[in-house]
Scaffold this active site. Sequence first.
Site, PDB file in Angstrom:
ATOM      1  CG  HIS A 101      64.544  39.027  -0.839  1.00  0.00           C
ATOM      2  ND1 HIS A 101      64.312  40.092   0.035  1.00  0.00           N
ATOM      3  CD2 HIS A 101      63.877  38.673  -2.400  1.00  0.00           C
ATOM      4  CE1 HIS A 101      63.825  40.553  -1.496  1.00  0.00           C
ATOM      5  NE2 HIS A 101      63.125  39.894  -2.057  1.00  0.00           N
ATOM      6  CG  ASP A 104      66.303  39.315   2.415  1.00  0.00           C
ATOM      7  OD1 ASP A 104      67.271  40.074   1.768  1.00  0.00           O
ATOM      8  OD2 ASP A 104      65.336  39.234   2.356  1.00  0.00           O
TER       9      ASP A 104
END
Length: 437
Positions: A101, A104
């Site tokens: 993501h 992240d």
Amino acid sequence: MTAFFPDVPKINFGGPKSRNPLEFKHYNPDEVVADKTMKEHLRFSVVYWHTFCNPLSDPFGVGTAHRPWDDGSNSVPNAQRKAKVAFEFFEKLGAPFYAFHDRDIAPEGSTLKESHAKLDEVVKVLKDEQARTGVKLLWGTANLFTNPRYMHGAATSSNFDVFAFAAAQVKKAMEITHELGGAGYTFWGGREGYSTLLNTDMKRELDHLGQFLHMAVNYKKQIGFPGTLYIEPKPREPTKHQYDSDAAACLNFLRTYNLLPHFKLNLETNHATLAGHEMMHEMEVAISAGALGSIDANTGDYLLGWDTDQFPTNIYLTTQCMHCILDMGGFTTGGVNFDAKVRRESFEPIDLFYAHIGGMDAFARGLKTAQAIITDGRLADFVKSRYHSWDCELGRRIESGQCSLGDLEAYIVPKGDAARNVSGRQELLENLINDFI
Ligand code: XUL
Ligand code: CO
């Protein structure tokens, strides 16, 4: 190369007799199974969020994860260091792919502009590391569920500005995925659903989600991103009900909004379980529509009713998964993506290796077992012969849409009754599968 895992060598194939926990017992990347190497069949991918970001907290306690490389700050240098840790991990494990993501890989800034800039700083490192190691991006995605602004959803939010914010975040996430040569881009509707219908205009929210995805399809074309777009079904958690609840609901949604030609499904085992299905059911539903793209490989716990995201170790499950994948002719852009996390008690860095090695070995055994079942042929022969009675003139006419109720009445009335049924032989077939496990 900086050694963040100094005690871990490159993980090699040691064979089934090996007792070394840092060796593969079954995953031999270059071994050919039928027409391809194991590496080509399985296309293993490590997820950034669980492996490098998850503190291993639960609703009753804070994180336990011991990650010596993490200084605990929200800084770009910390994120860049984490990127190097990740690539050392992928390299040592021999994982050809990874997935992330946006949030992240880089911390969120105080404005969207700042967040974009921080992403760019980390993407530079990821790009260099990809070039250095040959590890590729399986798919990217945008986190549209963690920040409190997404409390009412993102593309289905009642707040127009949040919809716009999510659109801009997806635009950027698609750009960096493209820049990194990603093979796909995933939409998981984390909060695209509701907690109560009392405050929800379901039709309006679904229409908004449909338009959101159309804009993404248009942007994909605009930037020339060649990757596959995926939708990942999940029925609930964090919401009470998510609109992309299972494979069938996703397909219905995609057809309703004329999006089916542009999307494939990314199916996750634990999400299937939460939806009250077996993973194999979800895979068959997707394959029937020509829409199975990729899998998030994990498993739930028999006794816990939530998304525990455990590493898959059950050979029966991995055999079923790989049987479906082989049956559909293998992955194209997708892969076996370990959307799985170690338990809170398994807090040491080395546990990340044990977990992935186990998952990869379980899938390698699943692949070999599924191929052996296919080569044996008895299972497929049985299924084919079970429908033998349809191989007649009227059966063919029905299957091609050229038969009426009257035609069938004219056929069956003179017979008096239907032909005798034949056993489904479930137990015999279960025994047959066990012969291979
Ligand atoms: C959540 C989940 C996500 C998606 C990507 O259950 O599976 O991590 O895979 O957003
Ligand atoms: Co997932």
